[in-house]
Design a protein around this motif. Structure first.
Motif, PDB file in Angstrom:
ATOM      1  N   ALA A  89       0.827  -1.216   0.000  1.00 46.10           N
ATOM      2  CA  ALA A  89       0.000   0.000   0.000  1.00 46.10           C
ATOM      3  C   ALA A  89       0.858   1.263   0.000  1.00 46.10           C
ATOM      4  CB  ALA A  89      -0.936  -0.004   1.199  1.00 46.10           C
ATOM      5  N   LYS A  90       2.120   1.128   0.385  1.00 47.57           N
ATOM      6  CA  LYS A  90       3.028   2.278   0.317  1.00 47.57           C
ATOM      7  C   LYS A  90       3.440   2.559  -1.128  1.00 47.57           C
ATOM      8  CE  LYS A  90       5.455   2.405   4.691  1.00 47.57           C
ATOM      9  NZ  LYS A  90       6.780   2.167   5.313  1.00 47.57           N
ATOM     10  N   ARG A  91       3.413   1.529  -1.966  1.00 48.85           N
ATOM     11  CA  ARG A  91       3.884   1.655  -3.345  1.00 48.85           C
ATOM     12  C   ARG A  91       2.773   1.904  -4.354  1.00 48.85           C
ATOM     13  NH1 ARG A  91       8.373  -3.016  -4.104  1.00 48.85           N
ATOM     14  NH2 ARG A  91       9.639  -2.455  -2.329  1.00 48.85           N
ATOM     15  N   LEU A  92       1.589   1.347  -4.081  1.00 48.80           N
ATOM     16  CA  LEU A  92       0.487   1.425  -5.039  1.00 48.80           C
ATOM     17  C   LEU A  92      -0.726   2.060  -4.383  1.00 48.80           C
ATOM     18  CD1 LEU A  92       0.610  -2.278  -6.301  1.00 48.80           C
ATOM     19  CD2 LEU A  92       1.525  -0.303  -7.508  1.00 48.80           C
ATOM     20  N   TYR A  93      -1.712   2.416  -5.226  1.00 45.40           N
ATOM     21  CA  TYR A  93      -2.996   2.853  -4.675  1.00 45.40           C
ATOM     22  C   TYR A  93      -3.624   1.674  -3.939  1.00 45.40           C
ATOM     23  CZ  TYR A  93      -2.670   6.968  -7.659  1.00 45.40           C
ATOM     24  OH  TYR A  93      -2.263   8.129  -8.245  1.00 45.40           O
ATOM     25  N   TRP A  94      -4.348   1.982  -2.871  1.00 45.35           N
ATOM     26  CA  TRP A  94      -4.930   0.922  -2.048  1.00 45.35           C
ATOM     27  C   TRP A  94      -5.882   0.049  -2.855  1.00 45.35           C
ATOM     28  CZ3 TRP A  94      -6.161   3.809   3.170  1.00 45.35           C
ATOM     29  CH2 TRP A  94      -4.941   4.274   3.700  1.00 45.35           C
ATOM     30  N   LYS A  95      -6.611   0.664  -3.790  1.00 48.60           N
ATOM     31  CA  LYS A  95      -7.530  -0.097  -4.640  1.00 48.60           C
ATOM     32  C   LYS A  95      -6.752  -1.085  -5.510  1.00 48.60           C
ATOM     33  CE  LYS A  95     -11.521  -0.673  -6.932  1.00 48.60           C
ATOM     34  NZ  LYS A  95     -11.631  -2.094  -7.010  1.00 48.60           N
TER      35      LYS A  95
END
Ligand SMILES: [Zn+2]
Length: 138
Positions: free
Chosen positions: A116-122
């Protein structure tokens, strides 16, 4: 190498053993259910004060979502025991793979949080076939 051997290497929990592993199809999705049982002679740990005590009874089997393997959703399934704690009374045991009433294993929560730090949560939720709420809670 058996899946249980790998789990004992990366997710060893003293006091517990991995039991049967079942591949289940639910709603056109593959799930891997890995049974966890208390090791023979191990006593449950109170979730409030961390004291061991005699077992009282067991609750119904409950799933804990673990890191997916090969895109297959993985659940640890375990019947939580209740402990007769000398200090607190009858309480549900503490298990090393999850905290409180969380249905995600701690390992999976950290795994999701890292992504979640690298990508959107979705995107994280879609990539690992979980919900946005699980990513948010992680
Ligand atoms: Zn206690």
């Amino acid at each position: 190498m058996l899946l249980k051997s790998i789990l004992n290497r990366v997710q060893f929990h003293s006091g517990f053993v991995y039991g049967s592993v079942r591949l289940v199809e639910k709603s056109a999705r593959l799930l891997l259910e890995i049974e966890i049982r208390p090791r023979k002679g191990s006593r449950p740990v109170c979730s409030v004060c961390c004291t061991t005590g005699p077992g009282y009874d067991s609750l119904p089997v409950r799933p804990f979502e673990f890191v997916p393997l090969w895109g297959i959703t993985v659940f640890f399934v375990y019947a939580m025991r209740r402990v007769e704690c000398p200090r607190c009374g009858t309480k549900v045991e503490r298990v090393p793979w999850a905290e409180g009433k969380n249905h995600l294993t701690t390992t999976y929560a950290w795994f999701l949080a890292k992504w979640a730090k690298r990508l959107y949560w979705k995107e994280v939720a879609d990539a690992f076939q979980t919900t946005w709420d699980n990513v948010f809670c992680s």
